[in-house]
Scaffold this active site. Structure first.
Site, PDB file in Angstrom:
ATOM      1  N   TYR A 145      -7.838  14.662   1.517  1.00  0.00           N
ATOM      2  CA  TYR A 145      -6.984  15.516   0.689  1.00  0.00           C
ATOM      3  C   TYR A 145      -7.840  16.233  -0.363  1.00  0.00           C
ATOM      4  O   TYR A 145      -9.069  16.146  -0.341  1.00  0.00           O
ATOM      5  CB  TYR A 145      -5.828  14.689   0.106  1.00  0.00           C
ATOM      6  CG  TYR A 145      -4.934  14.150   1.210  1.00  0.00           C
ATOM      7  CD1 TYR A 145      -4.261  15.019   2.068  1.00  0.00           C
ATOM      8  CD2 TYR A 145      -4.811  12.781   1.453  1.00  0.00           C
ATOM      9  CE1 TYR A 145      -3.468  14.547   3.118  1.00  0.00           C
ATOM     10  CE2 TYR A 145      -4.020  12.295   2.498  1.00  0.00           C
ATOM     11  CZ  TYR A 145      -3.357  13.190   3.329  1.00  0.00           C
ATOM     12  OH  TYR A 145      -2.584  12.728   4.370  1.00  0.00           O
ATOM     13  N   CYS A 189       3.648   7.294   2.583  1.00  0.00           N
ATOM     14  CA  CYS A 189       4.510   8.479   2.582  1.00  0.00           C
ATOM     15  C   CYS A 189       5.746   8.197   3.410  1.00  0.00           C
ATOM     16  O   CYS A 189       5.651   7.624   4.507  1.00  0.00           O
ATOM     17  CB  CYS A 189       3.791   9.664   3.219  1.00  0.00           C
ATOM     18  SG  CYS A 189       2.463  10.327   2.231  1.00  0.00           S
ATOM     19  N   SER A 211       0.841  -1.203   0.000  1.00  0.00           N
ATOM     20  CA  SER A 211       0.000   0.000   0.000  1.00  0.00           C
ATOM     21  C   SER A 211       0.873   1.249   0.000  1.00  0.00           C
ATOM     22  O   SER A 211       1.964   1.245   0.577  1.00  0.00           O
ATOM     23  CB  SER A 211      -0.841  -0.037   1.279  1.00  0.00           C
ATOM     24  OG  SER A 211      -2.003   0.740   1.163  1.00  0.00           O
ATOM     25  N   PRO A 212       0.410   2.332  -0.633  1.00  0.00           N
ATOM     26  CA  PRO A 212       1.232   3.550  -0.646  1.00  0.00           C
ATOM     27  C   PRO A 212       1.499   4.069   0.764  1.00  0.00           C
ATOM     28  O   PRO A 212       0.583   4.137   1.589  1.00  0.00           O
ATOM     29  CB  PRO A 212       0.406   4.547  -1.457  1.00  0.00           C
ATOM     30  CG  PRO A 212      -0.943   3.963  -1.602  1.00  0.00           C
ATOM     31  CD  PRO A 212      -0.832   2.490  -1.397  1.00  0.00           C
ATOM     32  N   ARG A 243      -8.181   5.696  -5.311  1.00  0.00           N
ATOM     33  CA  ARG A 243      -8.371   5.377  -3.883  1.00  0.00           C
ATOM     34  C   ARG A 243      -9.459   6.290  -3.331  1.00  0.00           C
ATOM     35  O   ARG A 243      -9.409   7.510  -3.491  1.00  0.00           O
ATOM     36  CB  ARG A 243      -7.080   5.553  -3.082  1.00  0.00           C
ATOM     37  CG  ARG A 243      -7.295   5.277  -1.593  1.00  0.00           C
ATOM     38  CD  ARG A 243      -6.014   5.300  -0.779  1.00  0.00           C
ATOM     39  NE  ARG A 243      -5.308   4.050  -0.840  1.00  0.00           N
ATOM     40  CZ  ARG A 243      -4.770   3.422   0.237  1.00  0.00           C
ATOM     41  NH1 ARG A 243      -4.858   3.944   1.440  1.00  0.00           N
ATOM     42  NH2 ARG A 243      -4.133   2.288   0.101  1.00  0.00           N
ATOM     43  N   ARG A 266       1.163  -1.140   7.111  1.00  0.00           N
ATOM     44  CA  ARG A 266       2.014  -1.331   8.298  1.00  0.00           C
ATOM     45  C   ARG A 266       2.551  -2.757   8.401  1.00  0.00           C
ATOM     46  O   ARG A 266       3.678  -2.963   8.862  1.00  0.00           O
ATOM     47  CB  ARG A 266       1.239  -0.929   9.551  1.00  0.00           C
ATOM     48  CG  ARG A 266       1.033   0.584   9.630  1.00  0.00           C
ATOM     49  CD  ARG A 266      -0.039   0.980  10.602  1.00  0.00           C
ATOM     50  NE  ARG A 266      -1.366   0.548  10.164  1.00  0.00           N
ATOM     51  CZ  ARG A 266      -2.496   0.807  10.811  1.00  0.00           C
ATOM     52  NH1 ARG A 266      -2.451   1.482  11.940  1.00  0.00           N
ATOM     53  NH2 ARG A 266      -3.669   0.400  10.332  1.00  0.00           N
ATOM     54  N   ALA A 296       2.088   8.676  -1.857  1.00  0.00           N
ATOM     55  CA  ALA A 296       1.413   9.841  -2.428  1.00  0.00           C
ATOM     56  C   ALA A 296       2.468  10.759  -3.044  1.00  0.00           C
ATOM     57  O   ALA A 296       3.385  11.212  -2.365  1.00  0.00           O
ATOM     58  CB  ALA A 296       0.647  10.580  -1.341  1.00  0.00           C
ATOM     59  N   GLN A 317       1.073   6.760  -6.836  1.00  0.00           N
ATOM     60  CA  GLN A 317      -0.176   7.391  -6.399  1.00  0.00           C
ATOM     61  C   GLN A 317      -0.062   8.898  -6.597  1.00  0.00           C
ATOM     62  O   GLN A 317       0.808   9.550  -6.019  1.00  0.00           O
ATOM     63  CB  GLN A 317      -0.437   7.080  -4.925  1.00  0.00           C
ATOM     64  CG  GLN A 317      -1.823   7.519  -4.490  1.00  0.00           C
ATOM     65  CD  GLN A 317      -2.058   7.324  -3.004  1.00  0.00           C
ATOM     66  OE1 GLN A 317      -1.240   7.744  -2.187  1.00  0.00           O
ATOM     67  NE2 GLN A 317      -3.172   6.710  -2.644  1.00  0.00           N
TER      68      GLN A 317
HETATM   69  C1  LIG Z   1       3.642   5.423   7.182  1.00  0.00           C
HETATM   70  C2  LIG Z   1       2.341   5.442   6.431  1.00  0.00           C
HETATM   71  C3  LIG Z   1       2.201   6.284   5.336  1.00  0.00           C
HETATM   72  C4  LIG Z   1       1.020   6.293   4.574  1.00  0.00           C
HETATM   73  N1  LIG Z   1       0.947   7.039   3.429  1.00  0.00           N
HETATM   74  C5  LIG Z   1      -0.112   6.883   2.607  1.00  0.00           C
HETATM   75  C6  LIG Z   1      -0.104   7.450   1.314  1.00  0.00           C
HETATM   76  O1  LIG Z   1       0.883   8.047   0.856  1.00  0.00           O
HETATM   77  N2  LIG Z   1      -1.230   7.310   0.560  1.00  0.00           N
HETATM   78  C7  LIG Z   1      -2.315   6.617   1.010  1.00  0.00           C
HETATM   79  O2  LIG Z   1      -3.314   6.535   0.298  1.00  0.00           O
HETATM   80  N3  LIG Z   1      -2.321   6.035   2.211  1.00  0.00           N
HETATM   81  C8  LIG Z   1      -1.241   6.128   3.005  1.00  0.00           C
HETATM   82  N4  LIG Z   1      -1.217   5.464   4.182  1.00  0.00           N
HETATM   83  C9  LIG Z   1      -2.349   4.588   4.533  1.00  0.00           C
HETATM   84  C10 LIG Z   1      -2.048   3.136   4.106  1.00  0.00           C
HETATM   85  O3  LIG Z   1      -1.818   3.017   2.714  1.00  0.00           O
HETATM   86  C11 LIG Z   1      -3.189   2.200   4.532  1.00  0.00           C
HETATM   87  O4  LIG Z   1      -4.361   2.564   3.872  1.00  0.00           O
HETATM   88  C12 LIG Z   1      -3.429   2.232   6.041  1.00  0.00           C
HETATM   89  O5  LIG Z   1      -2.207   2.265   6.769  1.00  0.00           O
HETATM   90  C13 LIG Z   1      -4.235   1.008   6.500  1.00  0.00           C
HETATM   91  O6  LIG Z   1      -3.574  -0.192   6.128  1.00  0.00           O
HETATM   92  P1  LIG Z   1      -2.712  -1.077   7.193  1.00  0.00           P
HETATM   93  O7  LIG Z   1      -3.649  -1.412   8.317  1.00  0.00           O
HETATM   94  O8  LIG Z   1      -2.268  -2.263   6.381  1.00  0.00           O
HETATM   95  O9  LIG Z   1      -1.574  -0.215   7.678  1.00  0.00           O
HETATM   96  C14 LIG Z   1      -0.065   5.471   4.977  1.00  0.00           C
HETATM   97  C15 LIG Z   1       0.072   4.663   6.111  1.00  0.00           C
HETATM   98  C16 LIG Z   1       1.254   4.619   6.811  1.00  0.00           C
HETATM   99  C17 LIG Z   1       1.379   3.687   7.984  1.00  0.00           C
END
Ligand SMILES: Cc1cc2nc3c(=O)[nH]c(=O)nc-3n(C[C@H](O)[C@H](O)[C@H](O)COP(=O)(O)O)c2cc1C
Length: 366
Positions: A184, A26, A23-24, A232, A326, A58, A101
């Site tokens: 956003y 940052c 997953s994306p 998304r 994560r 992103a 993304q």
């Molecule tokens: C460090 C970090 C950075 C993230 N950056 C983005 C991002 O750039 N774009 C996005 O759509 N979601 C971002 N997310 C959200 C994740 O892509 C994901 O939707 C969210 O963490 C839930 O999934 P998980 O339970 O597997 O962590 C970020 C999450 C984390 C932990």
């Protein structure tokens, strides 16, 4: 029979070897939007992770559209050159497909790096900049009011999305995901919590959907026909009076008609008042509803811990593939664990063969 999670999936001209997606995320490690060596390390590890697709963080279409001063961008020739190195490195060493993304932070921009002050706006002495949004409603208490985009601003931001998509195409990215979630800019147009415009971009659901759909069309036109473009979404704001699942289903149907190739179903991000019922796979019921309404392939995301349960979710039709964020940070070989648990295979480099499906990996399962 190969488990659903480990089967390939085709989106337009792109064959993705399995349904496991990084997953994306940052990284807040860019310099004026340009990728650094950190991106080589971070993305390099996922190139060889066995995941079928890695969607890069992103990547912002304008300098003022970054969330923080460390956010990645694709708004300048310098950004493009820096990212060329990362994309080439990824392709040289890995077997995963690489997505990008595209995003604009809107009123949530000009924020501190999260490890300095999480979710707090920059002060003028820290280099704060003016943000833009659908309206002048601030993100939260303590945040400055953004400037509402006028018709010239709308055109510039639409164009910026298309220009960045053209840069991504030149860099050879396999897929683009347009970020219309998490509060956003584009989600900000959809949600009545952040959009109180009186023109054709505010008011009715049809009007609030107009600008994000125009941006989608501009990106689709700029992005090569044979390569997939997904979106998304935040399926709900989790706040009374906010964006709802029903609205999302209507929006998803519009995207289907416009040539969208898949949807990632996330939620929240618009308001500090949100009440999210967290738990394993908590967004999967939303994913299922959007999948049924749109007929599009859907990427599930959010607390997807266990590969066997993720495989079951795909088999029962909640989603078509799964994005892990994560879990990939804590276990970059999550896909190996999935292969071991589901008695299948994912790619692994020869240098690492002695760890793949080893006793050490089986130990992780217990
Ligand atoms: C460090 C970090 C950075 C993230 N950056 C983005 C991002 O750039 N774009 C996005 O759509 N979601 C971002 N997310 C959200 C994740 O892509 C994901 O939707 C969210 O963490 C839930 O999934 P998980 O339970 O597997 O962590 C970020 C999450 C984390 C932990």
């Amino acid at each position: 029979m190969t488990a659903e999670l480990l089967q390939p999936i085709r989106l337009r001209g792109l064959e993705i070897p399995n349904r496991i997606v990084v997953s994306p995320m940052c990284q807040y490690s860019a310099v004026d939007g340009s990728a650094t060596d950190w991106h080589l390390v971070h993305l390099g590890q996922f190139a060889i992770s066995g995941a079928g697709l890695v969607i890069m963080e992103a990547t912002h279409v304008e300098r003022r559209g970054r969330i923080t001063q460390g956010c990645l961008g694709l708004y300048s020739d310098e950004n493009e050159a820096a990212l060329r190195r990362v994309a080439a490195f990824f392709r040289q060493h890995g077997s995963a497909r690489l997505g990008l993304q595209l995003s604009h932070s809107g009123r949530k921009g000009s924020a501190h790096l999260p490890w300095e002050q999480r979710g707090k706006p920059l002060a003028p002495e820290d280099g704060a900049w003016e943000t833009v949004s659908a309206s002048t409603i601030a993100h939260d208490a303590g945040w400055p009011a953004p400037r509402a985009l006028d018709s010239r601003g709308l055109e510039e931001v639409r164009q910026a999305h298309a220009d960045s998509a053209r840069r991504a195409a030149r860099l050879g990215f396999d897929l683009v995901e347009l970020h219309i979630a998490h509060g956003y800019l584009l989600h900000g147009f959809l949600s009545p919590l952040s959009n109180d415009r009186g023109d054709e971009y505010g008011g009715s659901l049809e009007n609030r959907m107009r600008y994000p759909l125009e941006v989608f069309d501009a990106v689709r036109a700029a992005w090569p026909d044979e390569r997939p473009l997904g979106v998304r979404l935040s399926a709900t704001d989790w706040v009374d009076g906010g964006w709802t699942l029903q609205d999302t289903c209507a929006f998803a149907r519009e995207l289907t008609e416009r040539g969208c190739d898949y949807l990632t179903v996330s939620s929240g991000g618009s308001s500090a008042k949100q009440q999210i019922p967290l738990g394993e796979g908590h967004q999967l019921p939303l994913a299922r509803a959007v999948r049924e309404a749109s007929g599009l392939p859907v990427m599930g995301v959010g607390m997807l811990f266990d590969p066997v349960r993720v495989d079951e979710a795909i088999a029962r039709g909640d989603c078509d593939f799964a994005a892990i964020a994560r879990g990939m940070l804590s276990d970059p070989h999550w896909a190996w664990r999935a292969a071991a648990a589901l008695d299948g295979e994912v790619s692994h480099p020869p240098q690492y063969v002695r760890g793949y499906k080893s006793a050490w990996l089986r130990g992780l399962r217990s």
